[in-house]
Structure formats: C-alpha cells, structure tokens
Scaffold this motif. Structure first.
Motif, PDB file in Angstrom:
ATOM      1  N   LEU A  21       0.838  -1.204   0.000  1.00 26.85           N
ATOM      2  CA  LEU A  21       0.000   0.000   0.000  1.00 26.85           C
ATOM      3  C   LEU A  21       0.873   1.253   0.000  1.00 26.85           C
ATOM      4  N   ALA A  22       1.914   1.234   0.826  1.00 30.70           N
ATOM      5  CA  ALA A  22       2.827   2.385   0.905  1.00 30.70           C
ATOM      6  C   ALA A  22       3.517   2.621  -0.438  1.00 30.70           C
ATOM      7  N   ARG A  23       3.961   1.551  -1.092  1.00 27.00           N
ATOM      8  CA  ARG A  23       4.597   1.694  -2.410  1.00 27.00           C
ATOM      9  C   ARG A  23       3.629   2.298  -3.420  1.00 27.00           C
ATOM     10  N   TYR A  24       2.381   1.854  -3.374  1.00 26.59           N
ATOM     11  CA  TYR A  24       1.385   2.410  -4.292  1.00 26.59           C
ATOM     12  C   TYR A  24       1.228   3.911  -4.033  1.00 26.59           C
ATOM     13  N   ALA A  25       1.159   4.298  -2.779  1.00 24.64           N
ATOM     14  CA  ALA A  25       1.039   5.714  -2.430  1.00 24.64           C
ATOM     15  C   ALA A  25       2.252   6.499  -2.924  1.00 24.64           C
ATOM     16  N   LEU A  26       3.442   5.948  -2.735  1.00 24.36           N
ATOM     17  CA  LEU A  26       4.667   6.619  -3.190  1.00 24.36           C
ATOM     18  C   LEU A  26       4.635   6.900  -4.692  1.00 24.36           C
ATOM     19  N   ARG A  27       4.104   5.946  -5.448  1.00 21.54           N
ATOM     20  CA  ARG A  27       4.067   6.088  -6.913  1.00 21.54           C
ATOM     21  C   ARG A  27       2.912   6.946  -7.406  1.00 21.54           C
ATOM     22  N   ASN A  28       1.913   7.179  -6.553  1.00 22.32           N
ATOM     23  CA  ASN A  28       0.703   7.848  -7.009  1.00 22.32           C
ATOM     24  C   ASN A  28       0.358   9.094  -6.200  1.00 22.32           C
ATOM     25  N   ALA A  29       1.343   9.707  -5.618  1.00 23.09           N
ATOM     26  CA  ALA A  29       1.112  10.918  -4.826  1.00 23.09           C
ATOM     27  C   ALA A  29       0.725  12.072  -5.746  1.00 23.09           C
ATOM     28  N   PRO A  30      -0.204  12.905  -5.288  1.00 24.74           N
ATOM     29  CA  PRO A  30      -0.528  14.092  -6.077  1.00 24.74           C
ATOM     30  C   PRO A  30       0.682  15.027  -6.171  1.00 24.74           C
ATOM     31  N   GLU A  31       0.644  15.906  -7.127  1.00 25.82           N
ATOM     32  CA  GLU A  31       1.769  16.801  -7.390  1.00 25.82           C
ATOM     33  C   GLU A  31       2.185  17.613  -6.168  1.00 25.82           C
ATOM     34  N   GLY A  32       1.256  17.933  -5.294  1.00 25.47           N
ATOM     35  CA  GLY A  32       1.555  18.772  -4.134  1.00 25.47           C
ATOM     36  C   GLY A  32       2.174  18.042  -2.959  1.00 25.47           C
ATOM     37  N   LEU A  33       2.394  16.739  -3.095  1.00 25.70           N
ATOM     38  CA  LEU A  33       2.995  15.956  -2.011  1.00 25.70           C
ATOM     39  C   LEU A  33       4.278  15.288  -2.487  1.00 25.70           C
ATOM     40  N   GLN A  34       5.276  15.308  -1.628  1.00 27.93           N
ATOM     41  CA  GLN A  34       6.542  14.606  -1.870  1.00 27.93           C
ATOM     42  C   GLN A  34       6.665  13.548  -0.782  1.00 27.93           C
ATOM     43  N   LEU A  35       6.514  12.272  -1.152  1.00 27.49           N
ATOM     44  CA  LEU A  35       6.532  11.181  -0.191  1.00 27.49           C
ATOM     45  C   LEU A  35       7.911  10.552  -0.093  1.00 27.49           C
ATOM     46  N   GLU A  36       8.288  10.192   1.125  1.00 28.17           N
ATOM     47  CA  GLU A  36       9.554   9.500   1.397  1.00 28.17           C
ATOM     48  C   GLU A  36       9.267   8.390   2.402  1.00 28.17           C
ATOM     49  N   MET A  37       9.876   7.241   2.175  1.00 30.52           N
ATOM     50  CA  MET A  37       9.673   6.072   3.042  1.00 30.52           C
ATOM     51  C   MET A  37      10.661   6.081   4.201  1.00 30.52           C
ATOM     52  N   ALA A  38      10.162   5.813   5.389  1.00 32.55           N
ATOM     53  CA  ALA A  38      11.016   5.618   6.566  1.00 32.55           C
ATOM     54  C   ALA A  38      11.358   4.137   6.668  1.00 32.55           C
TER      55      ALA A  38
END
Length: 179
Positions: A21-38
């Motif tokens: 689920l986290a990987r999917y979110a990382l790949r599909n974040a809206p333009e206004g969000l920058q996601l990084e995995m802990a």
C-alpha cells in the motif's frame, strides 16, 4: 512548494501488504505531495537508558523533522498496532516537548485480516491523541487481505477500488496540509 510526507509501514515482512500500500502511495502521490519512506526495521526497542538515539533512529528523527505530515500503513496484530510502528512512535515522542510529532497531520491506511486493520487503526487513533497528532477522519482505508485479487503475484496493489481510496486519502492529506 510540495509538502513532505513521511511514509511508515508497520510491517517488516518482505511480502507485506502494508508496504505494498505504501509503495502504491509513493508512486501515485498528487503533485503537491513529496513522499519519502522511513526504514523502521533496524530500530532497537525504545529504552530511555540509551545515551543518544542509535543511527537508524537519528536518521528517522531527521526525516520527521523535515516532514509536514505522515502516512502510516498500519497492520493489525492481536487487534492492535504492530510493534515496529508503535516503537517508532515511542522513540519520536520522547524527544523534547514531542516536537517531532506534535501537531503533524496523519493519514492512516492498512491491509490485513477480515476487518482490514480497522481495530488497529482505531487503537492508533487513541495513541495519536497522546502524541498530539491530527488524524484525518476520511477516507478510511481498510483493505481486507482475505479478499482475492487485491494484490497481484508481485505483491502490487491492483484493485481499482482500493487504489481509488488510497488516492483519495492522499488528496485529503494534501488538502489538510494546505489549511
């Protein structure tokens, strides 16, 4: 400027559905969000006798310091929060004045069992109160891993309904952070 989101999976399993689920979110974040995995797997259990945070925890603290919000993929173990996720929150909450967590906006999602981590997420909401975290109420993302066809053979999320919920959750997080 994009808001920084720290993503945490409460599961260490190689084939974790929560990490999927986290990987999917990382790949599909809206333009206004920058996601990084802990990376939480190398943390020792929290112990106040540590003279200083161990290196993996110190790196996590820096990620938290820079994060505007959090996305937590919460498994359910025995109707509660997985130890790895709780341990990370415990480490962070012991910093002076809880400055790494207090006031941050948090989005929750989870994959597991028949009720799809609903009990763990509700328990995590209780913990969030003590940590002064601001948890989004909707959408709720409870992904039952007993349902066939949600993930493919490579452990990638393929169910369009759950994909849509994850995207809605990210959009809600982005909106909350713009306020």
């Amino acid at each position: 400027m994009a808001k920084k989101i720290l993503v945490m999976s409460g599961s260490l399993r190689a084939a974790s559905r929560n990490t999927a689920l986290a990987r999917y979110a990382l790949r599909n974040a809206p333009e206004g969000l920058q996601l990084e995995m802990a990376e939480l797997g190398e943390f020792p259990f929290y112990n106040a006798d540590h003279p200083a945070p161990p290196p993996p925890v110190a790196r996590f603290f820096e990620q938290l310091r820079l994060a505007d919000g959090l996305l937590l993929a919460c498994p359910e173990y025995n109707y509660s929060i997985a130890p790895v996720l709780k341990n990370a929150l415990d480490w962070a909450s012991r910093e002076k004045d809880n400055h790494l967590l207090a006031g941050k906006t948090v989005a929750l999602m989870g994959a597991g069992g028949g009720m799809g981590t609903s009990r763990a997420q509700y328990h995590l909401r209780q913990v969030a109160v003590a940590l002064d975290l601001r948890v989004l109420n909707k959408p709720e993302v409870f992904c039952s891993t007993f349902t066939a066809g949600l993930f493919d053979e490579q452990n990638e999320l393929v169910d369009e309904r759950i994909q849509g919920l994850v995207k809605q959750l990210l959009e809600a997080l982005e909106t909350a952070l713009q306020r």
